[in-house]
Scaffold this active site. Structure first.
Site, mmCIF file in Angstrom:
data_model
loop_
_atom_site.group_PDB
_atom_site.id
_atom_site.type_symbol
_atom_site.label_atom_id
_atom_site.label_comp_id
_atom_site.label_asym_id
_atom_site.label_seq_id
_atom_site.Cartn_x
_atom_site.Cartn_y
_atom_site.Cartn_z
ATOM 1 C CB CYS A 65 -76.417 -88.092 52.604
ATOM 2 S SG CYS A 65 -75.597 -86.828 53.605
ATOM 3 C CD GLU A 112 -81.473 -98.462 64.024
ATOM 4 O OE1 GLU A 112 -82.418 -99.222 63.829
ATOM 5 O OE2 GLU A 112 -80.854 -97.924 63.090
ATOM 6 N N GLY A 160 -77.313 -89.153 62.490
ATOM 7 C CA GLY A 160 -77.105 -87.736 62.773
ATOM 8 C C GLY A 160 -75.763 -87.208 62.316
ATOM 9 C CD GLU A 161 -72.271 -83.547 60.468
ATOM 10 O OE1 GLU A 161 -72.094 -84.097 59.381
ATOM 11 O OE2 GLU A 161 -71.347 -83.396 61.314
ATOM 12 C CB SER A 211 -67.993 -89.820 60.404
ATOM 13 O OG SER A 211 -68.410 -89.713 59.065
ATOM 14 C CB CYS A 244 -77.825 -91.636 54.266
ATOM 15 S SG CYS A 244 -78.004 -91.886 56.038
ATOM 16 C CG ASN A 248 -73.995 -101.227 52.944
ATOM 17 O OD1 ASN A 248 -73.549 -102.292 52.548
ATOM 18 N ND2 ASN A 248 -73.274 -100.376 53.665
ATOM 19 C CB SER A 285 -69.589 -88.285 54.322
ATOM 20 O OG SER A 285 -69.709 -89.004 55.510
ATOM 21 C CG LEU A 286 -65.061 -86.462 48.893
ATOM 22 C CD1 LEU A 286 -65.062 -85.012 49.321
ATOM 23 C CD2 LEU A 286 -63.672 -86.896 48.438
ATOM 24 C CG HIS A 287 -70.177 -90.067 49.949
ATOM 25 N ND1 HIS A 287 -69.499 -91.224 50.248
ATOM 26 C CD2 HIS A 287 -70.711 -89.626 51.121
ATOM 27 C CE1 HIS A 287 -69.628 -91.484 51.539
ATOM 28 N NE2 HIS A 287 -70.345 -90.535 52.092
ATOM 29 C CB CYS A 294 -71.269 -97.419 64.492
ATOM 30 S SG CYS A 294 -71.872 -96.131 63.406
ATOM 31 C CB CYS A 296 -72.000 -97.567 56.014
ATOM 32 S SG CYS A 296 -70.652 -97.330 57.104
ATOM 33 C CB CYS A 346 -79.901 -86.944 59.964
ATOM 34 S SG CYS A 346 -78.425 -86.038 59.450
HETATM 35 S S1 SF4 Z 1 -75.068 -89.782 55.933
HETATM 36 FE FE1 SF4 Z 1 -75.027 -88.940 58.026
HETATM 37 S S2 SF4 Z 1 -75.302 -86.712 57.678
HETATM 38 FE FE2 SF4 Z 1 -75.976 -87.720 55.761
HETATM 39 S S3 SF4 Z 1 -78.224 -88.014 56.046
HETATM 40 FE FE3 SF4 Z 1 -77.175 -89.898 56.759
HETATM 41 S S4 SF4 Z 1 -76.979 -89.602 59.007
HETATM 42 FE FE4 SF4 Z 1 -77.362 -87.562 58.079
#
Ligand code: SF4
Length: 389
Positions: A133, A109, A184-185, A216, A136, A315, A238-240, A122, A358, A129
């Site tokens: 996280c 996407e 993905g990362e 990111s 996510c 979200n 991405s800290l969180h 984006c 996000c 991935c």
């Molecule tokens: S936030 Fe990014 S790195 Fe973390 S699981 Fe989701 S897609 Fe993967």
């Protein structure tokens, strides 16, 4: 660290059913090599680059600065491919999400977020991935494979097709910025991402400046310096969470690269200055990471790093383990960070009605059965075990 440590090496063949090779995603040098390989002059690569990346042409017959026999020769050997658009969803707020199918049937996407005088795309870097996280949606999906450079650049080209921006106007472009923040990362697929971004930044083609590109990462520490040195794009992290205890849970990559190492890599990110700050993404999770004490700890953690903090109201998605913080909690948190001298805008959720916000990207169906939930739990357990090894 090599990108292939974390992903299947399989990449679909870049040819069509007639064996014609896709020219999208090749570097300038590779394109010159292709021209020589079919008996054309090297400078044809420059002409093609202009047609493919400045004019957005996908048909050699349109490339009228090339003689007809040259166009025919090119059409016999090559294609200029786009992914197939499976879905084109438009949110009430103008956000668009495209579900794209690649030649091997895999889907990713991309999301376009328009603003008054600009627009951000984006872009995804992987199908699924490896990471998990916890907030996510993509993290509940198995990693299928890395995207290759063609598939990453093609997301940008397809957005330009859909927005009717070939050639792109010098001002007021609706595709003016890129964030590598989709599925993905990106630092686990660095080579393909770097090759694609070099094509996107090339001034004779798509021409989106490095100042308008943000990559990111969840915190792949060993790749951060190289990314800054080679690409010099803006960095978002991405800290969180502000303690290893919590970050180990909500972002299991922290077990491999804990906060101290991550913050050192941030301090050393090439090109950092007060004019060029790192953006820290901080998703606001009710009762988990949103107290005033968390905000004060965040300020302490950021000491010495030119930084901006994006506060992201969570979200929600089907089966999500968390809830969004209250507006009051977000405001109190933001005020503490702001009073310490850090910009801390609250990101307005965009495209929620089409699951384009996000952390919501995932190309699967949205209604989960108990069996599906169990399958997801298995995927997460497997991925955590792989990360720990
Ligand atoms: S936030 Fe990014 S790195 Fe973390 S699981 Fe989701 S897609 Fe993967």
């Amino acid at each position: 660290m090599s990108a292939s440590n974390h992903a299947s090496a399989f990449v679909p063949p870049a040819t069509d059913a007639d064996g014609r090779k896709n020219l999208v995603g090749l570097s300038r040098e590779e394109l010159e090599g292709e021209m020589l390989s079919i008996g054309l002059e090297k400078f044809r690569a420059r002409q093609l680059w202009h047609w493919i990346y400045h004019r957005g042409s996908t048909d050699f017959a349109e490339m009228t600065t090339l003689a007809k026999p040259v166009r025919e020769k090119l059409a016999d050997a090559y294609i200029v491919a786009r992914p197939t658009v499976v879905k084109d969803l438009k949110s009430a707020d103008g956000t668009r999400k495209w579900l794209l199918r690649m030649p091997d049937g895999q889907e990713v996407e991309s999301v376009h977020i328009p603003e008054e005088d600009r627009g951000t795309l984006c872009v995804s870097s992987q199908v699924g991935c490896t990471l998990t996280c916890r907030f996510c949606h993509t993290g509940t999906q198995r990693l299928v494979r890395n995207l290759d450079s063609a598939e990453i650049v093609a997301q940008v080209m397809l957005a330009r097709d859909m927005l009717g921006e070939w050639p792109a106007p010098p001002d007021g472009r609706m595709l003016s910025n890129i964030v590598m923040m989709g599925m993905g990362e990106p630092l686990f697929n660095y080579d393909n991402v770097a090759k694609a971004l070099k094509i996107v930044m090339d001034g004779d083609g798509i021409s989106i400046s490095k100042r308008r590109i943000t990559l990111s990462t969840s915190g792949v520490v060993p790749m951060m310096e190289r990314c800054g040195q080679e690409l010099n794009v803006n960095l978002a992290v991405s800290l969180h969470a502000v303690t290893d205890e919590l970050r180990d849970i909500i972002m299991p990559i922290n077990r491999k690269y804990p906060l101290r190492e991550l913050m050192d890599a941030c301090r050393n990110y090439p090109g950092l200055s007060n004019a060029r700050r790192i953006t820290f993404e901080y998703v606001m999770l009710k009762g988990i990471n949103d107290t005033p004490a968390d905000a004060r700890a965040l300020v302490k953690l950021l000491e010495g790093v030119p930084a901006k903090i994006n506060l992201i109201p969570f979200n929600e998605w089907p089966g999500a383990p968390y809830e969004r913080s209250t507006a009051k909690a977000i405001q109190v948190f933001g005020d503490i960070v702001n009073n310490a001298g850090y910009a801390s805008p609250v990101r307005t959720p965009r495209g929620e009605d089409i699951m384009a916000a996000c952390g919501q990207l995932k190309s699967a169906s949205l209604r989960l059965t108990a069996a599906e939930r169990a399958a997801i739990a298995n995927v997460i357990a497997e991925k955590d075990a792989a990360l720990a090894s």
